[in-house]
Design an enzyme around this catalytic site. Sequence first.
Site, PDB file in Angstrom:
ATOM      1  N   HIS A  33      44.431 -21.928 -17.036  1.00 47.01           N
ATOM      2  CA  HIS A  33      45.486 -22.900 -16.745  1.00 47.01           C
ATOM      3  C   HIS A  33      46.842 -22.443 -17.291  1.00 47.01           C
ATOM      4  O   HIS A  33      47.884 -22.814 -16.740  1.00 47.01           O
ATOM      5  CB  HIS A  33      45.139 -24.259 -17.343  1.00 47.01           C
ATOM      6  CG  HIS A  33      44.094 -25.006 -16.564  1.00 47.01           C
ATOM      7  ND1 HIS A  33      44.375 -25.650 -15.380  1.00 47.01           N
ATOM      8  CD2 HIS A  33      42.769 -25.201 -16.788  1.00 47.01           C
ATOM      9  CE1 HIS A  33      43.271 -26.222 -14.920  1.00 47.01           C
ATOM     10  NE2 HIS A  33      42.282 -25.954 -15.748  1.00 47.01           N
ATOM     11  N   GLU A  43      32.304 -24.173 -12.787  1.00 45.34           N
ATOM     12  CA  GLU A  43      33.302 -25.210 -12.544  1.00 45.34           C
ATOM     13  C   GLU A  43      33.678 -25.214 -11.066  1.00 45.34           C
ATOM     14  O   GLU A  43      34.622 -24.529 -10.653  1.00 45.34           O
ATOM     15  CB  GLU A  43      34.549 -24.989 -13.414  1.00 45.34           C
ATOM     16  CG  GLU A  43      34.290 -25.131 -14.907  1.00 45.34           C
ATOM     17  CD  GLU A  43      35.572 -25.113 -15.731  1.00 45.34           C
ATOM     18  OE1 GLU A  43      36.662 -24.944 -15.135  1.00 45.34           O
ATOM     19  OE2 GLU A  43      35.487 -25.271 -16.961  1.00 45.34           O
TER      20      GLU A  43
END
Length: 281
Positions: free
Chosen positions: A169, A226
């Site tokens: 991120h 994920e």
Amino acid sequence: MLKRYLALCLAFLLALGCCAFAEEEVEFTLEDVVELEEVPVYGDVDWTFPVDLKDMDPVFIRLANKTCLLSKEDKPDPIMTMVARKANKDGSNANGGVNKASGSKMQLQETCGLALVEMFEAALEDGVKLYLKSAYRSYQTQNTMYYNRLKKNNGKDDGWVSKPGASDHQTGLGCDIVSRSWRDKAMNSNFAKTDEAQWMKENAFRFGFILRYPSDKEEITEINFEPWHYRYVGIPVATYIMENGMCLEEFHQELQKAIDEFIAAGGNPAIVEPFIQRSAQ
């Protein structure tokens, strides 16, 4: 470049041949000219990796993991704030926004953000509505999240929150994308069963995104599966990774091997230097 020069010479000679012997109807095809350029050449050395250097951006393919850490100062540039989508009467995107899972401020690297808008619009055309749940996170924010996770798990790293500097991120190229029903849920692998997850798995590469943490690559990524986390790498790289069933770490392993071979063959190291992954810490 030698091959490009030879290709041009061949085209010129063939053209002359056609003029001089028009009565003989000399035929040649474009393949006769471009065949010599199938392998990109940098200086006098061939670049044999399936993805050309010109089709990769070092920024977009940058690794962020436990062994290749980002610095505290690393931040995407340029960066854009993702706004909530507003629709025109005909349903088209009125403001270039995306459906957001919350009203919180979310940012992404600009190229990534624009590609995400395009992907969300394409999904809508297929009857799939996607929501952006999480985007760019700073080093400091990740540090807080990691500390809180360790505290909750008696100091154990359970693979759900990356340590500071190791978070995808922080690149501003990684984003969590969910369905409407998962906007407020705690994320888990069951999300993979949704129509939204299946659509992204099959189509994300067309917009330059890859599933960053696949279920069969946990030992390599050292991150749990994920199905909501997608990473922008650019269309040529995303296509290659998807077609070969890779994760980003495996792509870099192959790329580094190609870089080593290029330099060993006499290639200019400065050409490939930007693509070599190094930890900032």
